[in-house]
Design a protein around this motif. Structure first.
Motif: not given
Length: 924
Positions: A880-886, A868-875, A851-854
């Motif tokens: 949730r990772r797929q949703q945030e990266v997209y 921002a993208y690199q952090w999203a890939e670390s979820v 949640a904090a990363i998102v």
């Protein structure tokens, strides 16, 4: 109140001085009675408790009796010495050298003294060679200089030969300069022959220019013949200018006969206008006779106006007799009036004994005492920076510490930027220092924007830096649009860059709208360009509606054209409503015409409600008419809420009627809550009444807290009651959090009580987060406790995210902890991206970290999409990772499809989603 009167006197005195061909400042200013104030920041933060010792560069001594070069003179901070040195400097310049000197002033980096120097030099030039000054005014492209020259030249000519001056002014080309010249001539004629001046003003064409000229004549006449001035003012059309003219006469009368002036306030209908006039009269009386003003204020019926009057009188009394004023205030019954009165006394006491003033403010448990801190430390820093700094950093309240540090910085940076920087470097790193840096950069940008820009280069990215970028761009553009534009264009793509460009374009359009418009043609299509088109259109239309119209009609995009035409029509309606109406009548029916009418109606309602209604009724119907009437309702409620209500009740259609009544009632409760409550009681208990309460709740609680609290108990449970509970709790928590918590806890269980407790706790947490955290942890398990814990975490994160994170780490795993971590990450990313990243790195992998990363990646995307993208890939959670990266890559594709393409291809997204995004890049 006294400040407003002094400013008004300054404006009038300067105007009369220039009108007579003089260039000296008015006597009270030359004697040093006036000093510029400053705005208190609305900021919160924390600082280390260490006590610092200020050892920066000394404040420079005052200038010598013999002034030096102009840049040196303009650094003077004492108003008396500044005027004295500028006057001596101007007297030594021959007429032939005046053009060069005026250009020199304009070329200097802008500061607060530049305009004063320009006026004095212009006044001297007019005295020496008015023809040359006039010729220069007609040629200059600088809006500020040209208007100043024209005003002074024609005022001077009119004092010698009014007829000739008027004839020459009317021969100038149609422009704002011509308007200023004609108005100044008529004003000068009014000094000796107000009847003739009024006749000349009334011969001008109908419209805002004629109204402005009449207003000037009445202002002048009120000084010598207030009775006739009032008669003329009452003949003006209903609207803001008539109200301003009447108020001018009332204020002038108050100087010689305050009792008569009070009776004249009855010229206004009951409500905000009359209340404002009463406060103005009593404020003037208090300057000469505080005891009489106190008696006048006590005769006002109970309500906000009485409270404000008594508080203002005590503030005036405190200037000469602070002990008496304090004693008087302490004898008042407990409540908001007493707190406001004590605040006024504190502010006056701070001038003599800031330590005593601080002690008194700390003994007050309401927001009024806390809000006095900025003024106390502003005064204290002038006397003893070291003592003020030590006291500021020892304050237990985080927001008060922040405001105190801001106040000290504000005073230092205005006197000597080098000393301010030395002092700033001793403040511990953290949010308070960042806020102080904002103040420093803002002042630095006003005198040397390039230096401000260079300082920004060394700061970490974050919201505070973004705000400073915009501040530097605005200050730079005031004097050097091209320099500001060149710097702003070189900034990396971000939201702050977009906002800065918009503001630079708006400032550019004030002086050269055609050039600004030409610049826009080379920009890529998008939201930024649309915003700038609206700004340029609005600025252009204020001085040249026809020129702006011709430009807008040739814009290629339909949406661009619609936005521009709407802005132009709104500005046009203010200056020439008849011409604007004729234009809109020629437009074909459709959405653009409806939107333009809505904007025009809102502008016209402020001066002529009947004309606004006629426009709407003649050219709109259905939903478009409802929207336009909604635009009118706000303005109408300001001047005559009862008439507006009567009109609203006659509207067909329940939704349209309720929306209109809701808007009007909101303003009515703000201006005259007693009358509004009586009206509300007579309404049937239905959905319409509930909607009105929902819309007016905040204004009601702010204007008459007691009646709002009492009414809550008489309401049935539901959304309307919840809204009023929330409004009451907010207002009460600002005054006395402990009393607000007691009131909230006695409410029946339900959504209203839950929200009320959370509101009070949030207010508590903004000043004492540790104390608020301890309280909520003692609450019984349930929704109220959960929401209160969220409120504390959110508020604490805004001031001290590290401490908030440490507290939230003790939460049990679950949605509460997830939401709290998300808010902490968002707040921390705004203040210090590096520290926030370090914190995220050390968190254990779970839903709270995700949640904090998102939240963090979404916040930093505008400044650094790659990070921002690199952090999203670390979820850690795959879904949730797929949703945030997209989501992030969708944003990236919209803002920069070229650079986004490679990232999409290498991402962990499924091939189908990659294909969707790549298809979007091709479209963009």
């Amino acid at each position: 109140m006294r400040l407003a009167i002094i400013v008004a006197a300054l404006v009038v005195s300067l105007g009369l001085s220039f009108a007579a061909g003089g260039y000296l400042a008015p006597a009270f200013l030359r004697e040093g009675w006036f000093s510029w104030g400053s705005n208190s920041p609305q900021a919160t933060g924390n600082a280390a408790s260490a006590v610092l010792s200020y050892s920066g560069s000394p404040i420079p001594p005052s200038s010598s009796s013999t002034p030096g070069d102009l840049p040196s003179i303009l650094k003077e901070t004492n108003s008396y010495r500044l005027l004295k040195d500028l006057t001596i400097y101007a007297e030594g310049i021959p007429a032939a050298d005046m053009p060069k000197e005026v250009e020199k002033v304009q070329s200097l980096t802008q500061n607060g003294n530049q305009y004063q120097a320009l006026e004095i030099l212009v006044g001297r030039w007019v005295e020496l060679d008015p023809k040359a000054a006039l010729a220069a005014a007609q040629k200059t492209q600088n809006h500020t200089m040209g208007d100043a020259l024209v005003s002074d030249v024609f005022s001077s000519l009119a004092s010698r030969d009014p007829s000739k001056a008027l004839s020459e002014a009317q021969q100038l080309p149609e422009s704002p300069k011509r308007d200023a010249a004609v108005q100044n001539v008529i004003t000068q004629i009014a000094v000796n022959d107000p009847v003739n001046a009024m006749a000349l003003a009334q011969q001008l064409p109908e419209g805002s220019k004629r109204d402005a000229a009449i207003q000037r004549v009445i202002n002048q006449m009120a000084q010598n013949d207030p009775a006739n001035a009032m008669a003329l003012a009452q003949k003006l059309p209903e609207g803001q200018r008539r109200d301003a003219a009447i108020l001018t006469v009332i204020n002038q009368t108050a100087q010689s006969d305050p009792e008569k002036a009070l009776s004249l306030t009855q010229q206004f209908p009951a409500g905000q206008k009359r209340n404002g006039a009463i406060l103005s009269v009593i404020g003037q009386t208090a300057q000469n006779d505080p005891e009489k003003a106190w008696s006048q204020a006590q005769q006002i019926p109970e309500g906000q106006t009485r409270q404000s009057a008594l508080s203002n009188v005590l503030g005036q009394m405190a200037q000469t007799e602070p002990e008496k004023a304090l004693s008087q205030a302490q004898q008042m019954p407990a409540g908001q009036l007493r707190e406001q009165a004590l605040s006024n006394v504190i502010n006056q006491m701070a001038q003599k004994d800031p330590a005593q003033a601080l002690a008194l403010s700390q003994s007050m448990k309401s927001s009024v005492g806390r809000n006095s801190v900025f003024n106390i430390f502003n005064q204290w820093a002038e006397k003893d920076v070291n003592a003020a700094t030590q006291a500021a950093l020892q304050l237990p309240d985080q927001q008060q510490r922040s405001n105190a540090i801001q106040a000290i910085m504000n005073g230092l940076v205005q006197r000597d930027q080098k000393s301010a920087l030395d002092w700033l470097n001793q403040i511990p790193a953290g949010k308070i220092r960042l806020q102080a840096e904002q103040n420093y950069v803002g002042n630095l940008a006003s005198t040397d924007p390039k230096a401000g820009a260079d300082y920004l280069a060394g700061l970490p990215n974050g919201q505070e830096k973004n705000n400073m970028v915009q501040n530097v761009a605005v200050q730079w553009a005031q004097n050097d649009v091209q320099g500001a534009l060149a710097w702003t264009e070189k900034l990396p793509p971000s939201q702050s860059r977009s906002f800065a460009l918009q503001q630079v374009a708006s400032i550019w359009a004030q002086n050269d709208p055609k050039a600004a418009a030409n610049y826009l043609t080379g920009l890529p299509e998008g939201q930024d360009k649309n915003y700038m088109i609206r700004n340029v259109a609005s600025q252009w239309a204020q001085n040249d509606a026809q020129g702006a119209l011709a430009w807008a009609q040739n814009l290629p995009g339909a949406q661009e054209k619609k936005n521009a035409l709407t802005q132009i029509a709104g500005s046009w309606a203010q200056n020439d409503p008849q011409a604007a109406t004729a234009y809109v009548a020629s437009l074909p029916a459709g959405g653009m015409k409806n939107e333009i009418i809505g904007t025009m109606a809102a502008q016209m309602a402020g001066t002529d409600i009947n004309a606004a209604l006629d426009l709407v009724n003649k050219y709109t119907s259905g939903r478009a008419k409802e929207n336009a009437l909604q635009n009118i309702s706000y303005q109408w409620a300001q001047s005559d809420p009862k008439a507006a209500m009567a009109y609203g009740e006659s509207l067909p259609g329940a939704q349209a009627r309720n929306n209109f009544l809701r808007s009007v009632s909101s303003q009515w409760f703000n201006n005259d809550p007693a009358s509004a409550v009586e009206w509300l009681k007579n309404l049937p208990d239905d959905a319409g009444k509930n909607q009105i309460i929902e819309g007016a709740a905040f204004q009601w609680a702010q204007s008459d807290l007691t009646s709002a609290m009492n009414y809550v108990g008489s309401m049935p449970a539901g959304q309307a009651q919840n809204n009023l509970i929330n409004a009451v709790t907010n207002q009460l928590a600002e005054q006395d959090p402990s009393k607000a918590l007691q009131w909230a806890n006695q409410l029946p269980d339900g959504e209203g009580k839950t929200n009320a407790v959370a509101t009070v706790v949030n207010q508590w947490a903004s000043n004492d987060p540790a104390g608020a955290a301890g309280y909520v942890q003692s609450m019984a398990q349930g929704p109220a406790r959960d929401q209160a814990m969220q409120s504390v975490a959110n508020s604490w994160a805004n001031n001290d995210p590290a401490a908030a994170a440490q507290w939230v780490a003790t939460f049990a795993d679950g949605s509460s902890k997830d939401n709290a971590y998300a808010n902490i990450a968002r707040s921390w990313a705004n203040s210090d991206v590096t520290q926030a990243s370090d914190w995220l790195t050390q968190l254990p992998a779970n839903s709270s970290k995700d949640a904090a990363i998102v939240s963090f990646s979404s916040q930093v995307f505008e400044e650094d999409p790659q990070a921002a993208y690199q952090w999203a890939e670390s979820v850690s959670d795959p879904n949730r990772r797929q949703q945030e990266v997209y989501m992030l890559l969708s944003r990236w594709v919209r803002s920069d499809p070229t650079s986004a393409t490679a990232i999409v291809q290498q991402s962990t997204l499924p091939d189908a989603q990659k294909a969707q995004l790549l298809q979007q890049t091709n479209k963009n």
